[in-house]
Design a protein around this motif. Structure first.
Motif, PDB file in Angstrom:
ATOM      1  N   GLN A  23       6.273  -6.776   3.266  1.00 37.70           N
ATOM      2  CA  GLN A  23       6.921  -5.694   2.522  1.00 37.70           C
ATOM      3  C   GLN A  23       6.360  -4.371   3.021  1.00 37.70           C
ATOM      4  N   ASN A  24       7.239  -3.413   3.272  1.00 40.45           N
ATOM      5  CA  ASN A  24       6.787  -2.095   3.720  1.00 40.45           C
ATOM      6  C   ASN A  24       5.991  -1.431   2.597  1.00 40.45           C
TER       7      ASN A  24
ATOM      8  N   PHE B  47       9.505  -0.902  10.782  1.00 37.96           N
ATOM      9  CA  PHE B  47      10.137  -0.368   9.573  1.00 37.96           C
ATOM     10  C   PHE B  47      10.813   0.978   9.825  1.00 37.96           C
ATOM     11  N   THR B  48      11.886   1.233   9.078  1.00 38.28           N
ATOM     12  CA  THR B  48      12.588   2.517   9.183  1.00 38.28           C
ATOM     13  C   THR B  48      11.660   3.654   8.793  1.00 38.28           C
ATOM     14  N   THR B  49      10.928   3.447   7.681  1.00 36.63           N
ATOM     15  CA  THR B  49       9.855   4.373   7.307  1.00 36.63           C
ATOM     16  C   THR B  49       8.573   3.819   7.909  1.00 36.63           C
TER      17      THR B  49
ATOM     18  N   VAL C 157       4.979   2.837   8.982  1.00 32.69           N
ATOM     19  CA  VAL C 157       3.644   2.806   8.397  1.00 32.69           C
ATOM     20  C   VAL C 157       2.626   3.181   9.479  1.00 32.69           C
TER      21      VAL C 157
ATOM     22  N   LEU D 287       5.148   1.494   2.223  1.00 34.23           N
ATOM     23  CA  LEU D 287       5.660   2.832   1.903  1.00 34.23           C
ATOM     24  C   LEU D 287       7.066   2.799   1.312  1.00 34.23           C
ATOM     25  N   ASN D 288       7.714   1.633   1.409  1.00 33.75           N
ATOM     26  CA  ASN D 288       9.080   1.484   0.892  1.00 33.75           C
ATOM     27  C   ASN D 288       9.302  -0.001   0.575  1.00 33.75           C
ATOM     28  N   PRO D 289       8.899  -0.426  -0.643  1.00 34.40           N
ATOM     29  CA  PRO D 289       8.902  -1.849  -1.005  1.00 34.40           C
ATOM     30  C   PRO D 289      10.255  -2.543  -0.856  1.00 34.40           C
ATOM     31  N   GLU D 290      11.347  -1.766  -0.808  1.00 25.92           N
ATOM     32  CA  GLU D 290      12.666  -2.391  -0.661  1.00 25.92           C
ATOM     33  C   GLU D 290      12.899  -2.878   0.765  1.00 25.92           C
ATOM     34  N   GLU D 291      12.072  -2.389   1.693  1.00 30.30           N
ATOM     35  CA  GLU D 291      12.251  -2.763   3.101  1.00 30.30           C
ATOM     36  C   GLU D 291      11.284  -3.892   3.467  1.00 30.30           C
ATOM     37  N   THR D 292      11.824  -4.982   4.022  1.00 32.35           N
ATOM     38  CA  THR D 292      10.983  -6.122   4.381  1.00 32.35           C
ATOM     39  C   THR D 292      11.277  -6.574   5.813  1.00 32.35           C
TER      40      THR D 292
END
Length: 226
Positions: free
Chosen positions: A79-80, A137-139, A141, A82-87
């Motif tokens: 899980q990202n 990830f798009t955002t 880390v 910085l952005n938990p919706e992104e995995t």
């Protein structure tokens, strides 16, 4: 913009090479003579990258509980932070390229005297980072300084070689395109973990414009003068 090429040598490290590497790519050392030949070419900048993991890195099977901790077999979902919706789903590996260990060192036969920069990657324990530019990830880390080095020099074309063709070389080449560079992979100067994966890798390259070339296709680089 005038042609200005860079060479990026991905992860030619002890742990990715026989005979003792914990995550050795078959024939991994065999590409070093070709890479050394490329290092003699007049690239504007020559960069080597290194996987450089902390001991508690998330990609190490040893850091997970059984039964889902079999190297090469088990996968986990990251899980990202910085952005938990992104995995991202990632495979688990044996411990490799741990900071300060012999396995993290570039192989001694690589002519590092011709390398201007060594870029370390995979240092954030929370994320996998195959690409030498950034995590997937798009955002992001974790980002290395590779893109900045290339942009500061005014690079137009990036030539990618190293290990492994179906993992870190692939993701570095794909990210190179995202960063705005015309990108080339020199086939003879890479080796894959799984050679049967290469047709699929090449399809991904075709979609974004990465060209796979041979050692004989570098006449433009050989003729480059700054």
């Amino acid at each position: 913009m005038a042609f200005k090429p860079a060479l990026v040598i991905v992860d030619v490290q002890e742990d990715f090479c026989p005979p003792n590497g914990s995550l050795a790519v078959q024939g991994g050392r065999d590409i070093v003579p070709s890479i050394n030949e490329l290092l003699a070419f007049p690239f504007a900048v020559k960069i080597a990258t290194k996987d450089f993991h902390p001991q508690d890195h998330i990609s190490f099977a040893s850091n997970h509980q059984p039964p889902n901790n079999k190297p090469f077999e088990s996968t986990i979902t990251i899980q990202n932070p910085l952005n938990p919706e992104e995995t991202e789903e990632t495979r688990l590996w044996p411990d490799h390229c741990v900071q300060g260990t012999k396995g993290s060192e570039l192989v001694p036969e690589l002519d590092v005297s011709k390398v201007q920069h060594i870029v370390e990657k995979g240092q954030d324990k929370r994320v996998e980072m195959y690409s030498a530019f950034a995590d997937p990830f798009t955002t992001n880390v974790s980002r290395s300084n590779l893109a900045q080095i290339l942009k500061d020099v005014g690079i137009t074309d990036v030539y990618v070689v190293g290990l492994a063709a179906d993992y870190c070389v692939k993701f570095t080449a794909l990210d190179s395109v995202k960063e705005g560079f015309k990108t080339w992979v020199v086939g003879e100067a890479t080796k894959a973990v799984d050679t049967s994966a290469l047709p699929e890798v090449h399809k991904e390259y075709e979609k974004v414009g990465v060209s796979v070339i041979g050692m004989g296709d570098l006449t433009k680089v050989k003729g480059y003068t700054s």
